[in-house]
Design a protein around this motif. Structure first.
Motif, PDB file in Angstrom:
ATOM      1  N   ARG A  39       0.818  -1.328   0.099  1.00  0.00           N
ATOM      2  CA  ARG A  39      -0.021  -0.021   0.038  1.00  0.00           C
ATOM      3  C   ARG A  39       0.948   1.150   0.042  1.00  0.00           C
ATOM      4  O   ARG A  39       0.698   2.350  -0.871  1.00  0.00           O
ATOM      5  CB  ARG A  39      -0.892  -0.070   1.238  1.00  0.00           C
ATOM      6  CG  ARG A  39      -1.658   1.280   1.624  1.00  0.00           C
ATOM      7  CD  ARG A  39      -2.418   1.179   2.712  1.00  0.00           C
ATOM      8  NE  ARG A  39      -3.051   2.067   3.383  1.00  0.00           N
ATOM      9  CZ  ARG A  39      -2.372   2.797   4.231  1.00  0.00           C
ATOM     10  NH1 ARG A  39      -1.225   2.431   4.677  1.00  0.00           N
ATOM     11  NH2 ARG A  39      -2.742   3.886   4.603  1.00  0.00           N
ATOM     12  N   LYS A  40       1.937   1.189   0.679  1.00  0.00           N
ATOM     13  CA  LYS A  40       2.605   2.586   0.884  1.00  0.00           C
ATOM     14  C   LYS A  40       3.257   2.751  -0.680  1.00  0.00           C
ATOM     15  O   LYS A  40       3.411   3.813  -0.831  1.00  0.00           O
ATOM     16  CB  LYS A  40       3.968   2.324   1.949  1.00  0.00           C
ATOM     17  CG  LYS A  40       4.468   1.095   2.019  1.00  0.00           C
ATOM     18  CD  LYS A  40       5.263   0.990   3.338  1.00  0.00           C
ATOM     19  CE  LYS A  40       5.856  -0.543   3.717  1.00  0.00           C
ATOM     20  NZ  LYS A  40       5.261  -1.056   4.749  1.00  0.00           N
ATOM     21  N   ARG A  41       3.642   1.974  -1.297  1.00  0.00           N
ATOM     22  CA  ARG A  41       4.244   1.910  -2.595  1.00  0.00           C
ATOM     23  C   ARG A  41       3.409   2.758  -3.272  1.00  0.00           C
ATOM     24  O   ARG A  41       3.474   3.744  -4.263  1.00  0.00           O
ATOM     25  CB  ARG A  41       4.775   0.787  -3.246  1.00  0.00           C
ATOM     26  CG  ARG A  41       5.677   0.927  -4.374  1.00  0.00           C
ATOM     27  CD  ARG A  41       6.332  -0.635  -4.758  1.00  0.00           C
ATOM     28  NE  ARG A  41       7.239  -0.944  -3.475  1.00  0.00           N
ATOM     29  CZ  ARG A  41       7.841  -2.053  -3.575  1.00  0.00           C
ATOM     30  NH1 ARG A  41       7.536  -2.991  -4.466  1.00  0.00           N
ATOM     31  NH2 ARG A  41       8.706  -2.199  -2.254  1.00  0.00           N
TER      32      ARG A  41
ATOM     33  N   ARG B  16       0.713   4.678  -2.614  1.00  0.00           N
ATOM     34  CA  ARG B  16       0.288   5.877  -1.981  1.00  0.00           C
ATOM     35  C   ARG B  16       1.232   7.143  -2.540  1.00  0.00           C
ATOM     36  O   ARG B  16       0.704   8.169  -2.586  1.00  0.00           O
ATOM     37  CB  ARG B  16       0.330   5.858  -0.520  1.00  0.00           C
ATOM     38  CG  ARG B  16      -0.506   5.251   0.115  1.00  0.00           C
ATOM     39  CD  ARG B  16      -0.650   5.493   1.709  1.00  0.00           C
ATOM     40  NE  ARG B  16      -1.126   6.844   2.268  1.00  0.00           N
ATOM     41  CZ  ARG B  16      -1.218   6.985   3.347  1.00  0.00           C
ATOM     42  NH1 ARG B  16      -1.099   6.211   4.361  1.00  0.00           N
ATOM     43  NH2 ARG B  16      -1.570   8.297   3.562  1.00  0.00           N
ATOM     44  N   SER B  17       2.171   6.694  -3.126  1.00  0.00           N
ATOM     45  CA  SER B  17       3.052   7.835  -3.697  1.00  0.00           C
ATOM     46  C   SER B  17       2.312   8.272  -5.008  1.00  0.00           C
ATOM     47  O   SER B  17       1.671   7.890  -5.755  1.00  0.00           O
ATOM     48  CB  SER B  17       4.388   7.009  -4.202  1.00  0.00           C
ATOM     49  OG  SER B  17       5.045   8.098  -4.985  1.00  0.00           O
TER      50      SER B  17
END
Lengths: 390, 188, 483
Positions: C82-84, C86-87
């Motif tokens: 998910r963090k990837r 969110r960019s």
């Protein structure tokens, strides 16, 4: 004493609920026009021969509804025959006559005016007045005496509106038919009027029958398509959810929340419209848009569009738990409605195949239709709550 | 274990930077100045890691190796990986700003330019060896985007980028620009 | 009449939704396997406030997924984290598949579109991002040229690709199907562990009520157990307060016949924690929503009344069961499977605490699928019997637990991961911690990809071949490299 107009209206009211008996609306309008002319004739204001209907005396009778018609005839630029007047008044004045006569009956304390589900009803205070008239007509028809001229008119009007089944038993009608015919031609003053009614009746009847047949064909066709579409999509194998990734139409229809929301609300709107078409068609404003048959076709047409939207919304997947119950009820409503429509619209064809009781058979699907519809509001609200709360 | 402490470290860094970004906004600090500050912090941290941890332990002390597959190889994460892990943790915590390490010649294709402005900025950084500012709209949101040239500061960078089977460039020399740090701040 | 009916029906449902009561009748579709164990505790997943807007509802729903699944994804070095996504630079990809949200691909209660691993999009979903431009895998990997996107999932997993990265494949290329000394190292280490002799305790030295000690069979079971060897006696579990008090006070007063799982947790923290992550014990997961407080729901509805006991009792939520039962399982179970709730004692007999029983017989007392049936008589089973009989070295036998309750090392200590799912779904997750100890990677990949062979519990050789290693080797060392 009641006027012919009031009597004929009174006879056309159902004893129990004060709603009008299902009489062909054109015949009804002609009868009202004829009755008013009869009233004027008996009040010695008009007279009629084969070519013309003339005013004898322009003085008001004291009854507003008669005086308005009298004034209209008196001021009319050209002289017309009775048939033309019946036709003209039936077309343009029937509603006013009806309202004024009803108001007069309410004033006389014979009827009450009530509104139920926004449709006006006129229940009788007590049934005495109507009973007396019916009794009287029965006596006249079944006896052998020479009748009063007023009775002759009554018989003619009742015959024009086919009220006899409400007054006499089937056997009595059979027995009395020659006498009714005889009485009708005995009417000295109103014979022409009655004759006109009969003539108009005949042409009207043919037109109405043709119209009815057309409407019935529409109802039959729409209901049949709807029924077949419903059954086919329920019974046919489900269209599988596409196994290729990508925003295909079907995936959007059955997977995308926003699309589901839209199709759901359109379906709801169509259902509400369909319900409205069925339940509001007796309202006065509805009559201005189209007659009952028109509304019936609309109702069946909307039902058919609901089948299509239901497919768009669900892909005819039956759902789970309460959704399955909702779907079941909705399908029951659609199928029973289609079935009733087929029986009603195809009555003629069915009779040809020996199903004379098609009309009576519609009762069962209609009952299923109504019961299924009664459950829908609750299930729909629950469906929406589940969607929005979880 | 290692990843846990890394997480803590980067989380602290992220929090500090969020504060910086917010404070900057209140005081009306211009976007370029904010991205410059963020760049200073992230690149300083990576430099420290490169010199004091990776170079010292792998080259000077020969105590441990650094590897792309640091877990399987029981090795140190590469400086570029350390940088990216930090960026991902920041992304996990906030959307107030984001940063990434990109290149026109990336070893991993996903670190190539992904937007027109990234392409333009990275090209500018490569050609002129200087930073680049711009604005772009992504997913319906306007961003201030800054691109800072990233130099091959140590032999480790050069060797890996020249030798890796997936590297599109094999002629990198010490001091060359091999990519860029891209920092984005959503504009209101 | 129908208006009253409508109002009553809607009222009942509103109360069910907002105040309390069993809401399973409102489910819009069968819950997926495993999640069905929690379906009476809706708030575990549906955490958004009532009538929240679509965005909030989606965010809250996805937050609850992460509460239980994020750690496992982190451990798996999630390839599409998910963090990837969110960019902001991933905005273009998010329009194709919004990978920030679990629910983009995993929608619950939709059995009609649910595929393997609870995926609710078509299985060729990789096509969304990996078929164009820089990311066109067919262009950048010559070995993948001509492959269709419905074949991706045959080798790759969306989240966990730890056993598939190129260098890993290259490093494990050319291995024989069976290693020279096939031993599962951590199992060997685990079984070799012996408690210090001085800690052993005999039946003579235990404190317990006379009634309890009168059951000779129980005492005998205990005396032969690891607990006895390790000095854990009756009161340690049955009267922990008494035991902690240093043998003071009245053991009978502190005694309980059925100790809770917290007693086990005192010593076996890691085992109890992981048990609650797997399908056997997930009903004890700390993130499962507690029953709703009827008063709170009424307050939301604007009713501020204290309800009489009888009414509030009727309104209260069903308490989610604290344990799984074999009867509720969706996998084939034996008709005579134990009916009692599933906890530590179900597999580890409370007194004998027999690790070997728990490793095979306990599993087979409930599970009744082809793979389980085929285990008995399979090569792995034969090895297990040999190890049991002392004819083969420790760690050479392969029990159910060897593969499904994987041993791990944590702070120097070998523990058993009681989350059976950690090495399954997809089964390639088993390769690194289990298979590779004895087998080569190529063989392991082939064997796990052969579903028939899996059903036969690996009796025979793989009939399918996964070419991953050859492809990776060819790319790393192109045939013309020497020129």
């Amino acid at each position: 004493m009641l006027t012919f107009t009031e009597e004929i209206l009174l006879l056309l009211l159902g004893e129990e609920d004060g709603a009008f008996l299902p009489v062909n609306s054109n015949a009804f309008e002609c009868a009202l026009a004829g009755a008013t002319l009869m009233d004027l004739a008996f009040a010695l204001r008009i007279d009629t021969d084969l070519e013309s209907l003339i005013v004898l005396n322009e003085n008001p009778t004291g009854l507003a509804m008669l005086d308005r018609i009298l004034a209209r005839i008196a001021t009319h630029p050209e002289v017309m025959d009775a048939q033309s007047w019946v036709r003209l008044l039936a077309r343009e004045e029937a509603n006013t006559i009806r309202e004024q006569a009803l108001a007069s009956l309410v004033d006389r304390g014979i009827l009450e005016q009530r509104e139920r589900r926004r449709v006006e009803h006129y229940p009788m205070r007590d049934g005495t007045a109507q009973r007396e008239i019916k009794l009287h007509i029965r006596e006249v028809v079944l006896a052998d005496d020479i009748p009063d001229p007023r009775d002759v008119v009554r018989i003619a009007l009742c015959d024009a509106c086919s009220i006899f089944p409400e007054v006499l038993s089937e056997r009595e009608i059979e027995q009395a038919t020659p006498r009714i015919r005889q009485l009708r031609i005995m009417d000295l003053i109103g014979r022409e009027v009655a004759g006109a009614i009969a003539a108009i009746q005949r042409t009207m009847l043919m037109a109405v029958r043709a119209r009815l047949a057309r409407f019935r064909r529409y109802v039959l066709a729409l209901a049949a398509i709807g029924g077949i579409a419903t059954l086919a999509t329920v019974l046919a194998p489900r269209i599988p959810v596409p196994d290729r990734f990508g925003p295909t139409l079907l995936e959007r229809l059955w997977g995308d929340g926003a699309w589901q929301e839209w199709s759901g609300y359109v379906l709801l709107a169509l259902s509400v419209l369909g319900f409205a078409a069925a339940s509001l068609r007796r309202m006065r404003f509805a009559a201005k848009i189209g007659d009952q048959n028109w509304w019936r076709v609309m109702h069946v047409g909307l039902g058919l569009s609901c089948v299509l939207l239901l497919f768009v919304h669900t892909g005819f997947r039956l759902g789970y738990n309460l959704n399955a119950v909702l779907m079941g009820c909705y399908l029951a409503a659609l199928v029973s409605g289609a079935f009733a429509g087929i029986l009603m619209g195809g009555a003629t064809q069915l009779r040809r195949f020996g199903f004379a009781q098609a009309g009576r058979l519609t009762r069962l699907p209609m009952r299923v239709h109504v019961i299924a519809l009664c459950t829908l509001p609750a299930l729909l609200v629950i469906h929406l709550l589940i969607v929005y709360l979880y | 274990m290692k990843r846990e402490s890394l997480k803590r470290l980067a989380f602290g860094l992220g929090a500090a930077l969020t504060l910086t970004a917010t404070a900057a906004d209140d005081a009306g600090v211009p976007y370029p100045q904010v991205t410059d500050m963020i760049y200073q912090v992230v690149s300083a941290d990576r430099s420290v890691y490169t010199r004091l941890v990776v170079e010292r332990l792998t080259i000077d002390e020969e105590a441990i190796t650094a590897s792309e597959h640091f877990e399987d190889d029981v090795a140190l994460p590469l400086p570029a990986q350390m940088f990216r892990f930090g960026a991902e943790l920041v992304a996990d915590e906030t959307e107030d700003f984001s940063y990434s390490l990109l290149s026109l010649h990336p070893i991993n294709r996903k670190n190539g330019p992904g937007t027109d402005l990234e392409q333009q900025g990275l090209q500018h950084a490569l050609d002129n060896e200087e930073k680049f500012y711009g604005e772009e709209e992504l997913g319906g949101q306007r961003y201030f985007t800054a691109v800072y040239p990233d130099f091959a500061v140590s032999e480790a960078c050069v060797d890996c980028h020249n030798d890796h089977k997936d590297s599109p460039r094999t002629d990198i020399e010490l001091g060359d620009v091999i990519g860029g740090v891209v920092i984005r701040i959503p504009m209101d | 009449m129908s208006t009253v009916g409508t109002l009553v029906a809607v009222g009942v449902v509103v109360v069910l939704m907002m105040v309390g009561g069993d809401r399973r009748a409102l489910l819009i579709g069968a819950t997926t396997d495993a999640h069905h164990q929690l379906e009476m505790a809706c708030e575990t997943c549906h955490a958004a406030p009532a009538f929240a807007d679509a965005e909030t509802a989606k965010n809250e729903l996805n937050k609850t997924c992460r509460k239980c699944h994020e750690d496992a994804l982190d451990d798996a070095d999630d390839s599409h984290s998910r963090k990837r996504f969110r960019s902001p630079r991933m905005a273009a990809y998010r329009e194709k598949v919004d990978a920030r949200y679990c629910t983009s691909c995993h929608v619950e209660h939709r059995p009609d579109i649910t595929r393997a691993s609870a995926v609710t999009v078509a299985m060729d979903f990789c096509v969304a991002c990996h078929s164009e431009g820089e990311q066109d895998i067919r262009a950048t990997r010559p070995s993948h040229e001509g492959l269709s996107f419905d074949t991706c999932a045959g080798c790759h997993n969306y989240h966990d690709n730890r056993a598939l990265y190129e260098d890993f494949l290259v490093r494990h290329a050319g291995q024989p199907w069976l290693k020279a000394e096939p031993v599962h190292a951590l199992s060997a280490q685990y079984r070799a562990w012996e408690p210090p002799e001085e800690s052993a305790i005999g039946p003579g030295a235990v404190a317990a009520p006379a009634v309890a000690l009168a059951d000779a069979a129980i005492v005998a079971h205990w005396a032969g157990s690891g607990h006895a060897e390790a000095g854990v006696a009756c009161a340690d579990c049955h009267a922990p307060d008494f035991a902690e008090g240093g043998l003071q006070g009245d053991v009978e007063a502190a005694w309980t016949d059925s100790p809770s799982v917290s007693v086990c947790r005192d010593c076996h923290r890691q085992e109890v924690r992981t048990f609650a992550l797997g399908r056997h014990g997930m009903r004890q997961h700390p993130e499962i929503a507690v029953p709703r407080e009827p008063g709170q729901g009424l307050a939301t509805l604007g009713v501020d009344a204290t309800l009489p006991e009888t009414i509030s009792a009727r309104l209260s939520d069903p308490v989610p069961p604290t344990h799984m039962h074999a009867a509720e399982a969706r996998l084939p179970m034996r008709i005579d499977a134990p009916t009692e709730p599933l906890d530590c004692g179900t597999c580890h007999d409370s007194h004998a605490v027999d690790i070997e029983h728990a490793a095979v017989a306990a599993c087979a007392s409930c599970h009744d699928d082809l793979h389980t049936r085929a285990y008995f008589g399979s090569p792995h089973h034969a090895l297990w019997l040999k190890e049991q009989a002392g004819e083969a070295a420790l760690g050479t036998g392969v029990s159910c637990a060897t593969c499904h309750m994987v041993k791990g090392k944590r702070r120097g200590k070998v523990t058993t991961d009681h989350n059976q799912n950690d090495s399954l779904r997809p089964n390639e997750k088993m390769i690194r911690p289990v298979c590779l100890d004895c087998h080569g990677l190529a063989f392991s990949l082939d064997a796990l990809a052969d579903t028939d062979l899996v059903s036969r519990n690996f009796a025979g050789r793989p009939a399918v071949h996964v070419e991953s290693i050859e492809w990776a080797v060819r790319r790393a060392e192109p045939p013309d490299a020497g020129r």
